[in-house]
Design an enzyme around this catalytic site. Sequence first.
Site, mmCIF file in Angstrom:
data_model
loop_
_atom_site.group_PDB
_atom_site.id
_atom_site.type_symbol
_atom_site.label_atom_id
_atom_site.label_comp_id
_atom_site.label_asym_id
_atom_site.label_seq_id
_atom_site.Cartn_x
_atom_site.Cartn_y
_atom_site.Cartn_z
ATOM 1 N N HIS A 169 0.851 -1.192 0.000
ATOM 2 C CA HIS A 169 0.000 0.000 0.000
ATOM 3 C C HIS A 169 0.883 1.237 0.000
ATOM 4 C CE1 HIS A 169 0.548 1.764 4.031
ATOM 5 N NE2 HIS A 169 0.817 0.521 4.409
ATOM 6 N N CYS A 170 0.282 2.387 -0.313
ATOM 7 C CA CYS A 170 0.963 3.677 -0.219
ATOM 8 C C CYS A 170 0.014 4.656 0.463
ATOM 9 C CB CYS A 170 1.423 4.158 -1.595
ATOM 10 S SG CYS A 170 0.093 4.417 -2.794
ATOM 11 N N GLN A 171 -0.054 5.877 -0.029
ATOM 12 C CA GLN A 171 -0.958 6.857 0.562
ATOM 13 C C GLN A 171 -2.369 6.735 0.001
ATOM 14 O OE1 GLN A 171 -0.372 8.742 3.082
ATOM 15 N NE2 GLN A 171 -2.194 10.037 3.073
#
Length: 464
Positions: free
Chosen positions: A422-424
Site C-alpha cells: 500500500h501507499c498513501q
Amino acid sequence: MFFQHIYDKSLAQGSYLIGCQATGEAIVIDAKRDVDTYLDVAKQNGLRITHVTETHIHADFLSGTRELAALTGATMYLSDEGGPDWQYQFAHEGLRGGNVIRVGNLSLEVIHTPGHTPESISFLLRDHPATDEPIMLFTGDFVFVGDIGRPDLLEKAAGLAGTQDIGAHQLFQSLTKFSSLPPYVQVWPGHGAGSACGKALGAVPSTTVGYERIRNWAFRFENDERGFTDYLLAGQPEPPKYFAMMKTLNKVDRPLLTEVPRHPKLTADQFLAAYRGGTRIIDARPKALHASGAIPGSLGIENNSSFSTWVGWLVGYDEQIVLVADDGQVEDLTRKLMRIGMDNILGYVSSVDDLGLPLETRKLIDIDTFRTLLGRDDVQVVDVRSASEYAAGHIPGAVNLFVGTLADHLDELDRGKQLVIHCQSGARAAIAQSVLAANGFKDVQNFSGGMEAWRRQPVPNSAE
C-alpha cells in the site's frame, strides 16, 4: 515591463520570461527543455529572446537554456561562482556576484547565494523607467515559499561526500543576504509544492522577502546555525535516481533537442520485436486499466503530474522505451520525458489487446479485505511510501520499502508469504505492483485505498 511565470506541474518547476516592452528585448530564467513555450509567448507579445540564464546547475530537470540560445541567438549568462569543480563546460558569458545583466531598460543584479549548490546565484530585478529600487528576486532553489533549498542533493544524488554540511553552512550565510533586502521585494522561486528540492514547499507561486522572514522556518534560527542545520537536513525526501544524470548533462556539452519529437505508432509486429528484444514497456494508462490487463514485465506508471519523476526513478538512460498510451497523450508524455532527458523512445501503442500477448492482472483489495489479512503469520504488509511518511505514521506491522528503490531490496521480501502493499492513496502502490510482477512476484495484493482509507476507517484498537 512584461513578465510571465511559466510553470511545469509535472516537475513543480518555475521559469520566467521577462521583457522590456520599449526595446523588445527579453530574458528567460531557468528554461525547461521544451522551449517552444517561450518562443510562443515572446512572439505573441512582440518580444525577442536576447538573453538566457539560469540560477544554478540543475539536478531535477534538463535545462533548455542551450536549446533557446541555439534557436534565438540569445547570449547565455551563467554562473562562474563556486570554484573550478562547479563550472559549466561550454562557452557562455560568466556571472559573479555583483554583476548586472541589462535587458533594455531592465537590469538584473547577480547575488551569489550558495548552499543548495556552490555556484547558485539569484537575480534582483529593477525596472528602471518605474524605479531604481529592486522589485523582484528570482531565487532558483535558494529560497522557496515557506522553505529553502536542500544542501544534501550533491551528496545523496551525485555521491559527493561531505558536501551537505558545507552547503548547510553556506545556506545559513546566504540567508543574511536575503534578509537585508527590502521586505516588499517579490520572491519568485524555481519550484513549488511537490518538488523533491525541499521538504515543505508552499503551493502559492510567489512570496515576498518580508513574508518569508515571518513565516519561513529557516529564519527562526538566525542565531543558531547548529539548530538550523539539524532541522534542514532532517526528513528530506529521497532524491530520484535521475538527479545524478541531470547534474552531469546540465554541466557538459551535450546534443541539443530543439523541437518536441514525434514518435511513431508501432504495428503489432514492430512492438513484439522490440518487446522480445528487451525494450522497456511503460504503460501510462490509468492504473485501473493496467491492473485489468497488463503486458507481462511492463512498468505501470499512470500519466499524471508525477509521471516523469517515477520514470526517472525506475528507468535507466541506456534503456529503450515503448509507451502504452492513447494517441492524444503521446505528445504530453514526450514532453515530460524530454524534460528529464529521457529521449530514447522507440514509439508507442495505444492498445494492449491486439498484440497477441497473454495479459496479466493485478489484484486490488479494499479495507475490509485488508483487515482480514492483518496480523497473520503468512502475510507480509509492505508500505511503499517514503521513509519520512512512514516515520510520521504507519500501519502496525508494515515494513517500509520505498517504491523508488524497491527493486534493490527484493531480498527483504518473503516469497513464502502473501504480499500486501500500500501507499498513501494507491498510485505508488500500483507502480510497485508492476515492479514486483516484473521481478517474479505475481500474487501481490494492493490495498489501493492506502493510508487515506486506513485513517478514515482504522482497525479498532490499533495504533500507528
